[in-house]
Enzyme design. Sequence first.
Site, PDB file in Angstrom:
ATOM      1  N   ARG A 102      -4.865 -19.377  -2.186  1.00  0.00           N
ATOM      2  CA  ARG A 102      -6.108 -19.989  -2.658  1.00  0.00           C
ATOM      3  C   ARG A 102      -6.354 -19.789  -4.140  1.00  0.00           C
ATOM      4  O   ARG A 102      -7.322 -20.301  -4.686  1.00  0.00           O
ATOM      5  CB  ARG A 102      -7.292 -19.444  -1.852  1.00  0.00           C
ATOM      6  CG  ARG A 102      -7.281 -20.012  -0.462  1.00  0.00           C
ATOM      7  CD  ARG A 102      -8.485 -19.607   0.337  1.00  0.00           C
ATOM      8  NE  ARG A 102      -8.106 -19.501   1.735  1.00  0.00           N
ATOM      9  CZ  ARG A 102      -8.906 -19.097   2.689  1.00  0.00           C
ATOM     10  NH1 ARG A 102     -10.126 -18.724   2.410  1.00  0.00           N
ATOM     11  NH2 ARG A 102      -8.483 -19.024   3.927  1.00  0.00           N
ATOM     12  N   PRO A 129      -9.245  -9.039   0.967  1.00  0.00           N
ATOM     13  CA  PRO A 129      -9.113  -7.673   0.484  1.00  0.00           C
ATOM     14  C   PRO A 129     -10.415  -7.128  -0.094  1.00  0.00           C
ATOM     15  O   PRO A 129     -10.934  -7.653  -1.067  1.00  0.00           O
ATOM     16  CB  PRO A 129      -8.045  -7.779  -0.608  1.00  0.00           C
ATOM     17  CG  PRO A 129      -7.453  -9.133  -0.482  1.00  0.00           C
ATOM     18  CD  PRO A 129      -8.476  -9.987   0.176  1.00  0.00           C
ATOM     19  N   GLU A 130     -10.934  -6.091   0.547  1.00  0.00           N
ATOM     20  CA  GLU A 130     -12.043  -5.336  -0.006  1.00  0.00           C
ATOM     21  C   GLU A 130     -11.495  -3.948  -0.311  1.00  0.00           C
ATOM     22  O   GLU A 130     -10.285  -3.740  -0.244  1.00  0.00           O
ATOM     23  CB  GLU A 130     -13.210  -5.285   0.991  1.00  0.00           C
ATOM     24  CG  GLU A 130     -13.706  -6.678   1.382  1.00  0.00           C
ATOM     25  CD  GLU A 130     -14.849  -6.645   2.386  1.00  0.00           C
ATOM     26  OE1 GLU A 130     -15.628  -5.678   2.376  1.00  0.00           O
ATOM     27  OE2 GLU A 130     -14.954  -7.582   3.188  1.00  0.00           O
ATOM     28  N   HIS A 148       3.410 -20.506  -2.853  1.00  0.00           N
ATOM     29  CA  HIS A 148       2.242 -19.954  -3.552  1.00  0.00           C
ATOM     30  C   HIS A 148       2.542 -18.622  -4.244  1.00  0.00           C
ATOM     31  O   HIS A 148       1.659 -17.808  -4.425  1.00  0.00           O
ATOM     32  CB  HIS A 148       1.047 -19.784  -2.609  1.00  0.00           C
ATOM     33  CG  HIS A 148       0.738 -21.001  -1.804  1.00  0.00           C
ATOM     34  ND1 HIS A 148       0.264 -22.172  -2.358  1.00  0.00           N
ATOM     35  CD2 HIS A 148       0.881 -21.247  -0.478  1.00  0.00           C
ATOM     36  CE1 HIS A 148       0.101 -23.081  -1.404  1.00  0.00           C
ATOM     37  NE2 HIS A 148       0.474 -22.550  -0.257  1.00  0.00           N
TER      38      HIS A 148
END
Length: 303
Positions: free
Chosen positions: A113, A2-3, A93
């Site tokens: 992550r 994600p940017e 997660h």
Amino acid sequence: MPELPEVETVVRALAPVLCRQRIVGVRVGSQRLRRSWQTDWKWPTKGSRRVVAVRRRGKWIIVELSQAECLLVHLGMTGRLQVAPRDQPEEPHTHLVFQLAPGKKELRFRDPRRFGSVGLVPAGDLTGFFERQRLGPEPFEVTPGELFAGLRKTRRCLKAALLDQRVVAGVGNIYADETLFEARLHPAKIGCQVTRTEAGGLQRALVKVLRRAIDQKGSSIRDYFYENGRQGNYQNEFRVYAQSGSPCPRCRTPIACIRLAGRSTHFCPKCQPEVRSQKSEDGSQAKKQRRGEGQRVPRFTDF
DNA sequence: ACAGGATCCTGGGGGC
DNA sequence: TGCCCCCAGGATCCTG
């Protein structure tokens, strides 16, 4: 990853769903995120909070709550925010679940992550929080002059400067490469060697690339989905990123891939010509004499 | 003060 | 087929 365009897309998808909902409870998973938010996590134990607005600053998602508080979310590399029915099984997660009312839905934060972070800030301290981060201007607001001034200060290459959130907020590896291609600037060009004209071109390229990416609802590679599995489309328009060896869309020269600022960097060797006085391998060592400790940027959990 | 490398973290892909 | 290793990258920490 994600940017800015991906975060903007997520915000646009979440805002109509979340606004006016109440958060009536929070469930915290057993795994810690990279930042030690869990021990610092202070959610009010009684009373609920109403979602007033959802907006974005750089790559940060700001969920404005009643009682002058803001939920701040950074998606990191693989973070996802999703609204799901309570009876829908949780994906692996999932680290944080906000129970919503009315209705039987939940806002879930999932991040395989665990590079993301989540925290609660007093609304009055939001500006201070971003100032302590030294978060740079929004790409759509930065003027060519400001960008020029920011680049003039550094001996780092343009790729590294664009990735630095203090120079301009919201750019990551994909859009740095695409922007430099659009501006026809070599990613290894040194910031302080950029002319005012080149900085102007870079600012225009940045706006053009990011606008187009937002129109396409971001780039979906691997982990990013903006809403319940729906993907963005900008990955189909990459001109250099992940195009190593493919012909340049402008001149057919094979796209090159080098490593800069610790990141894979893609560019056209012909359209983005080598700079005249590029930083030599052992050059720039004149800075050796520098000493002392840099000012620490506050940790997210410090507030 | 500044630049660059290392680090965290997991899933996916390539090589054997 | 299965195992191992490497790579991806945002932000921060560490080193020179």
